[in-house]
Scaffold this motif. Structure first.
Motif, PDB file in Angstrom:
ATOM      1  N   SER A   1      27.943   7.633  -0.422  1.00 36.02           N
ATOM      2  CA  SER A   1      28.139   7.965  -1.838  1.00 36.02           C
ATOM      3  C   SER A   1      28.167   6.724  -2.718  1.00 36.02           C
ATOM      4  O   SER A   1      28.084   6.826  -3.944  1.00 36.02           O
ATOM      5  CB  SER A   1      29.448   8.748  -2.017  1.00 36.02           C
ATOM      6  N   ASP A   2      28.277   5.556  -2.111  1.00 37.71           N
ATOM      7  CA  ASP A   2      28.330   4.305  -2.885  1.00 37.71           C
ATOM      8  C   ASP A   2      26.947   3.671  -3.034  1.00 37.71           C
ATOM      9  O   ASP A   2      26.578   3.251  -4.127  1.00 37.71           O
ATOM     10  CB  ASP A   2      29.269   3.299  -2.196  1.00 37.71           C
ATOM     11  N   VAL A   3      26.213   3.565  -1.937  1.00 34.70           N
ATOM     12  CA  VAL A   3      24.920   2.882  -1.929  1.00 34.70           C
ATOM     13  C   VAL A   3      23.836   3.888  -1.562  1.00 34.70           C
ATOM     14  O   VAL A   3      23.846   4.448  -0.469  1.00 34.70           O
ATOM     15  CB  VAL A   3      24.911   1.704  -0.925  1.00 34.70           C
ATOM     16  N   ASP A   4      22.911   4.117  -2.472  1.00 29.68           N
ATOM     17  CA  ASP A   4      21.891   5.148  -2.277  1.00 29.68           C
ATOM     18  C   ASP A   4      20.627   4.619  -1.606  1.00 29.68           C
ATOM     19  O   ASP A   4      19.954   5.358  -0.883  1.00 29.68           O
ATOM     20  CB  ASP A   4      21.530   5.767  -3.633  1.00 29.68           C
ATOM     21  N   PHE A   5      20.296   3.353  -1.850  1.00 30.88           N
ATOM     22  CA  PHE A   5      19.093   2.762  -1.284  1.00 30.88           C
ATOM     23  C   PHE A   5      19.377   1.324  -0.862  1.00 30.88           C
ATOM     24  O   PHE A   5      20.175   0.630  -1.495  1.00 30.88           O
ATOM     25  CB  PHE A   5      17.935   2.746  -2.294  1.00 30.88           C
ATOM     26  N   VAL A   6      18.698   0.890   0.178  1.00 36.11           N
ATOM     27  CA  VAL A   6      18.722  -0.518   0.580  1.00 36.11           C
ATOM     28  C   VAL A   6      17.288  -0.952   0.842  1.00 36.11           C
ATOM     29  O   VAL A   6      16.579  -0.331   1.643  1.00 36.11           O
ATOM     30  CB  VAL A   6      19.562  -0.744   1.857  1.00 36.11           C
ATOM     31  N   ILE A   7      16.858  -1.987   0.155  1.00 36.79           N
ATOM     32  CA  ILE A   7      15.545  -2.573   0.441  1.00 36.79           C
ATOM     33  C   ILE A   7      15.711  -4.085   0.567  1.00 36.79           C
ATOM     34  O   ILE A   7      16.681  -4.664   0.070  1.00 36.79           O
ATOM     35  CB  ILE A   7      14.482  -2.238  -0.628  1.00 36.79           C
ATOM     36  N   THR A   8      14.753  -4.714   1.229  1.00 41.04           N
ATOM     37  CA  THR A   8      14.802  -6.163   1.427  1.00 41.04           C
ATOM     38  C   THR A   8      13.955  -6.885   0.388  1.00 41.04           C
ATOM     39  O   THR A   8      13.168  -6.274  -0.338  1.00 41.04           O
ATOM     40  CB  THR A   8      14.293  -6.521   2.830  1.00 41.04           C
ATOM     41  N   PHE A   9      14.117  -8.192   0.349  1.00 41.92           N
ATOM     42  CA  PHE A   9      13.296  -9.014  -0.553  1.00 41.92           C
ATOM     43  C   PHE A   9      11.817  -8.842  -0.221  1.00 41.92           C
ATOM     44  O   PHE A   9      10.966  -8.799  -1.115  1.00 41.92           O
ATOM     45  CB  PHE A   9      13.680 -10.490  -0.430  1.00 41.92           C
ATOM     46  N   GLU A  10      11.512  -8.737   1.052  1.00 39.52           N
ATOM     47  CA  GLU A  10      10.133  -8.563   1.491  1.00 39.52           C
ATOM     48  C   GLU A  10       9.571  -7.244   0.976  1.00 39.52           C
ATOM     49  O   GLU A  10       8.437  -7.178   0.488  1.00 39.52           O
ATOM     50  CB  GLU A  10      10.091  -8.600   3.018  1.00 39.52           C
ATOM     51  N   GLU A  11      10.360  -6.188   1.052  1.00 40.65           N
ATOM     52  CA  GLU A  11       9.909  -4.876   0.578  1.00 40.65           C
ATOM     53  C   GLU A  11       9.781  -4.856  -0.939  1.00 40.65           C
ATOM     54  O   GLU A  11       8.839  -4.263  -1.490  1.00 40.65           O
ATOM     55  CB  GLU A  11      10.885  -3.801   1.055  1.00 40.65           C
ATOM     56  N   LEU A  12      10.708  -5.523  -1.619  1.00 33.12           N
ATOM     57  CA  LEU A  12      10.632  -5.593  -3.080  1.00 33.12           C
ATOM     58  C   LEU A  12       9.370  -6.319  -3.518  1.00 33.12           C
ATOM     59  O   LEU A  12       8.737  -5.944  -4.513  1.00 33.12           O
ATOM     60  CB  LEU A  12      11.871  -6.304  -3.633  1.00 33.12           C
ATOM     61  N   THR A  13       8.969  -7.342  -2.766  1.00 36.18           N
ATOM     62  CA  THR A  13       7.729  -8.050  -3.080  1.00 36.18           C
ATOM     63  C   THR A  13       6.547  -7.089  -3.064  1.00 36.18           C
ATOM     64  O   THR A  13       5.654  -7.164  -3.923  1.00 36.18           O
ATOM     65  CB  THR A  13       7.499  -9.193  -2.065  1.00 36.18           C
ATOM     66  N   GLY A  14       6.531  -6.162  -2.101  1.00 34.63           N
ATOM     67  CA  GLY A  14       5.474  -5.158  -2.047  1.00 34.63           C
ATOM     68  C   GLY A  14       5.465  -4.273  -3.280  1.00 34.63           C
ATOM     69  O   GLY A  14       4.391  -3.904  -3.791  1.00 34.63           O
ATOM     70  N   MET A  15       6.653  -3.929  -3.788  1.00 28.39           N
ATOM     71  CA  MET A  15       6.730  -3.111  -5.004  1.00 28.39           C
ATOM     72  C   MET A  15       6.194  -3.871  -6.212  1.00 28.39           C
ATOM     73  O   MET A  15       5.452  -3.316  -7.033  1.00 28.39           O
ATOM     74  CB  MET A  15       8.177  -2.673  -5.244  1.00 28.39           C
ATOM     75  N   PHE A  16       6.568  -5.143  -6.333  1.00 31.58           N
ATOM     76  CA  PHE A  16       6.057  -5.948  -7.441  1.00 31.58           C
ATOM     77  C   PHE A  16       4.524  -6.045  -7.385  1.00 31.58           C
ATOM     78  O   PHE A  16       3.844  -5.918  -8.405  1.00 31.58           O
ATOM     79  CB  PHE A  16       6.654  -7.357  -7.404  1.00 31.58           C
TER      80      PHE A  16
ATOM     81  N   GLU B   1       0.822  -1.215   0.000  1.00 31.15           N
ATOM     82  CA  GLU B   1       0.000   0.000   0.000  1.00 31.15           C
ATOM     83  C   GLU B   1       0.855   1.263   0.000  1.00 31.15           C
ATOM     84  O   GLU B   1       0.487   2.265  -0.633  1.00 31.15           O
ATOM     85  CB  GLU B   1      -0.945  -0.011   1.200  1.00 31.15           C
ATOM     86  N   VAL B   2       1.991   1.240   0.680  1.00 29.49           N
ATOM     87  CA  VAL B   2       2.888   2.401   0.647  1.00 29.49           C
ATOM     88  C   VAL B   2       3.467   2.566  -0.753  1.00 29.49           C
ATOM     89  O   VAL B   2       3.594   3.694  -1.264  1.00 29.49           O
ATOM     90  CB  VAL B   2       3.997   2.258   1.708  1.00 29.49           C
ATOM     91  N   ALA B   3       3.812   1.442  -1.404  1.00 30.46           N
ATOM     92  CA  ALA B   3       4.267   1.524  -2.790  1.00 30.46           C
ATOM     93  C   ALA B   3       3.162   2.060  -3.688  1.00 30.46           C
ATOM     94  O   ALA B   3       3.408   2.877  -4.594  1.00 30.46           O
ATOM     95  CB  ALA B   3       4.736   0.148  -3.264  1.00 30.46           C
ATOM     96  N   ASN B   4       1.925   1.630  -3.441  1.00 31.55           N
ATOM     97  CA  ASN B   4       0.785   2.145  -4.204  1.00 31.55           C
ATOM     98  C   ASN B   4       0.650   3.655  -4.070  1.00 31.55           C
ATOM     99  O   ASN B   4       0.332   4.360  -5.037  1.00 31.55           O
ATOM    100  CB  ASN B   4      -0.506   1.475  -3.719  1.00 31.55           C
ATOM    101  N   LEU B   5       0.884   4.159  -2.846  1.00 27.84           N
ATOM    102  CA  LEU B   5       0.833   5.609  -2.636  1.00 27.84           C
ATOM    103  C   LEU B   5       1.848   6.318  -3.519  1.00 27.84           C
ATOM    104  O   LEU B   5       1.555   7.339  -4.140  1.00 27.84           O
ATOM    105  CB  LEU B   5       1.105   5.942  -1.166  1.00 27.84           C
TER     106      LEU B   5
END
Length: 493
Positions: free
Chosen positions: A359-374, A18-22
Motif C-alpha cells: 500500500s506504500d510503494v506501487d511501482f519499483v523500476i531501476t535506473f536502467e529501466e528508466l533509461t529505456g522509458m526516456f 521497445e517494451v516501453a514503445n509498446l
C-alpha cells in the motif's frame, strides 16, 4: 564489466526501450509483441551462431520485461500467453524475480582448474609435486589435470611459475555470495530461490546476459496513461547515472515530462532512518540491552540475516527503509497518489511486493529501466532545461548511496544528539563479506557495534540496475552529498 557498454547491456536497454514503445504506441499489442523479436534481431547481425536461438532468447526477455514469467521448455506456451493480465496499470512483482533463460545459458564450467598453452613442461613439475591427490601427470611434455581426481584446492595454480593454470569459475556463481546458483540436468545455471536474496549480482556478472529480472515499466506507463496521480522518488545513487552533465534538477524536470506529478528524494526517508537508528543505538545497544544492531535499508542484507542467521532477526533495526519512509510521506501529503521508487536495486522490487508495504510503494523500476522509458519517449536528458529544484534531504541521507554511508550517517547523528554515547561502527559490502560479519557477530565478536550491511560491493551505486561504473557513481554521489544545504537531519521537536 560494470560501467562498460557491452552488447549484453545494449540488448537489455533495447528490450526496455521497445517494451516501453509498446506501451506508448502499440494499437495491436498482441501482434506487435509477436513482431518485436524480428525487429530487435537483425538477420545479418546476430550475436549468436543461430539467429533462431537469439530470437528465442529475446522472446523470453520481452516476457520478463513485461512482468511475465519465463515459459517452460517442455510445454507449448505461447509468447503472448498471460499478456492481458500484464496489460494493466497495476501489477505486483511475483517471485521468482531473478530467472535464468535456459536458451541463453552457456553452461559455463562450474569450478575447474585447467592447464593452458602457457605450460612450459618444466623439469621441476611443481604443480605435480604439490597436488595432494596425484591428479596431475605429464603428457606430451605438458601437465594435464585429471578432473576426476582434482579436489579444486588450487595449490597447482599457486605454485606454477608461468601462471599456466587457469581457475575457471562460472561468473554468476562466483558473484553469488550465498551459493544460490546450481545446475540443471544439462549443466546450465539455475537459481535456488530458497537461498537467493535477489541482489542481482549474478545477472550483472553473466557475460551471456542469460539472467534477467522482471520489470514493471509496462504497467507503470499504463498507470501514467490512465490519469493516476503518480509521484516518483529517486534513490540518492541516481547521481551521475544519466550522464555527467545531467543535474538533479534536470532529472526532476525530465521525470515530470514523462508524466510524474512531482519528484521526491528518497534521501528524505534516509534522514528519518538515520535519526531513528541513532536513537535505537543509543538507547538499546550502547546500554547493553542488545549486543549489536543491524541496519535495515538493504533488503538483500536483511533477507540474508533472516535466512541464514535467524538468531539476529531481533537485532535488525525496526526503522523503515528509506524507500518506505519516503513513500509514506508522499501518501500522507497525497492520499490518492501512487508512488514509484526509482533506484539502483533489484531486491527493492520484492521488498515492495511484501503485503505490509504494497500500500506504500506501487511501482519499483531501476535506473536502467528508466533509461529505456526516456529513450522510448525521445527525451534527451543532456538537452533538458531544468525547470525544477530537487531538494529536501541532508548530506547524511544522500550518503546512503555508497557503502559505509548508512553507518556514517547514523554515527554523525549519534555524536550530535547523544554526545555521551561512544559509537562503534562496522560495515560489510558484498554478500560473502556480510556473511562473515554476521558470523563474527553471532560469535560475540561485535558487541556494542552498529553493523551496516550492503549486498552489492560498493553499496547501492553497485546495484544491478545502475548505468555507470561504480567508482564514477560513488564520486557523483559524493558531490551530490556535498551539495546538500544541511549536513545532518534534525529531530522533530
Amino acid at each position: 564489466m560494470r560501467g562498460i557498454d557491452t552488447q549484453v547491456r545494449k540488448n537489455r536497454r533495447r528490450i526496455f526501450k521497445e517494451v516501453a514503445n509498446l506501451a506508448y504506441h502499440s494499437d495491436n499489442l498482441k501482434d506487435d509483441v509477436e513482431a518485436l523479436p524480428y525487429k530487435i534481431v537483425d538477420y545479418d547481425e546476430s550475436e549468436y551462431e543461430s539467429i533462431y536461438r537469439e530470437r528465442a532468447i529475446v522472446r523470453e526477455r520481452i516476457r520478463l520485461a513485461m512482468g511475465l514469467s519465463l515459459r517452460p521448455e517442455n510445454q507449448p506456451i505461447h509468447l503472448t500467453q498471460g499478456l492481458e493480465e500484464s496489460n494493466i496499470d497495476e501489477k505486483y512483482y511475483e517471485p521468482p524475480l531473478m530467472q535464468v533463460i535456459p536458451s541463453a545459458c552457456n553452461a559455463c564450467p562450474e569450478n575447474c582448474y585447467q592447464v593452458t598453452d602457457k605450460c612450459m613442461g618444466c623439469v621441476a613439475h611443481p604443480c605435480r609435486e604439490v597436488c595432494p591427490r596425484g591428479a596431475i601427470s605429464m603428457k606430451n611434455g605438458r601437465s594435464v589435470i585429471d578432473q576426476e581426481k582434482c579436489i579444486k584446492c588450487g595449490k597447482c595454480k599457486a605454485i606454477c611459475p608461468y601462471d599456466a593454470i587457469s581457475h575457471q569459475v562460472r561468473p554468476c556463481a562466483g558473484a553469488c555470495g550465498v551459493n544460490a546458483i546450481k545446475n540443471d540436468a544439462k549443466g546450465r545455471a539455475v537459481i535456488d530461490n530458497e537461498i537467493c536474496v535477489s541482489c542481482g549480482q549474478c545477472m550483472v556478472n553473466c557475460p551471456f546476459g542469460a539472467i534477467a529480472d522482471k520489470s514493471q515499466i509496462f504497467q507503470l506507463i499504463r498507470a501514467l496513461q490512465s490519469g493516476h496521480q503518480i509521484f516518483a522518488q529517486v534513490a540518492p545513487a541516481f547521481a551521475g547515472q544519466f550522464g555527467p552533465d545531467v543535474t538533479p534538477d534536470m532529472l526532476k524536470t525530465a521525470l515530470k515530462e514523462l508524466g510524474f506529478c512531482d519528484v521526491y528524494e528518497t534521501a528524505i526517508g534516509a534522514d528519518m532512518g538515520a535519526l531513528a537508528e541513532a536513537e535505537h543505538y543509543a538507547k538499546e545497544v550502547a546500554t547493553g540491552n542488545l549486543p549489536f544492531s543491524l541496519t535495515s535499508c538493504c533488503p538483500s542484507w536483511s533477507v540474508l540475516a533472516k535466512k541464514f542467521f535467524p538468531e539476529t532477526i531481533d537485532k535488525i533495526s525496526n526503522a523503515l527503509t528509506p524507500m518506505v519512509a519516503t513513500a509514506r510521506i508522499i501518501k500522507k501529503e497525497h492520499p490518492d497518489a501512487k508512488v514509484v521508487f526509482i533506484g539502483p536495486c533489484a531486491s527493492k522490487k520484492l521488498e515492495a511486493s511484501r503485503r505490509t508495504i504494497r500500500s506504500d510503494v506501487d511501482f519499483v523500476i531501476t535506473f536502467e529501466e528508466l533509461t529505456g522509458m526516456f529513450e522510448a519517449r525521445g527525451i534527451l536528458l543532456p538537452q533538458i532545461e531544468a525547470l525544477d529544484k530537487l531538494s529536501g534531504a541532508t548530506g547524511a541521507g544522500r550518503g546512503y548511496g555508497v557503502a559505509g554511508g548508512v553507518a556514517s550517517a547514523i554515527e554523525e547523528c549519534v555524536r550530535e544528539y547523544y554526545p555521551d554515547v561512544e559509537v562503534n561502527i562496522e560495515h560489510a559490502e558484498s554478500l560473502s563479506e556480510c556473511k562473515k560479519m554476521l558470523m563474527l557477530a553471532k560469535a560475540g565478536k561485535k558487541k556494542g557495534c552498529l553493523i551496516e550491511g550492503m549486498a552489492c560491493p560498493g553499496g547501492c551505486v553497485a546495484g544491478a540496475g545502475t548505468n555507470i561504473a561504480i567508482s564514477q557513481a560513488a564520486k557523483a554521489v559524493a558531490g551530490f552529498k556535498a551539495a546538500a544545504a544541511q549536513k545532518i537531519p534534525e529531530p522533530e521537536s
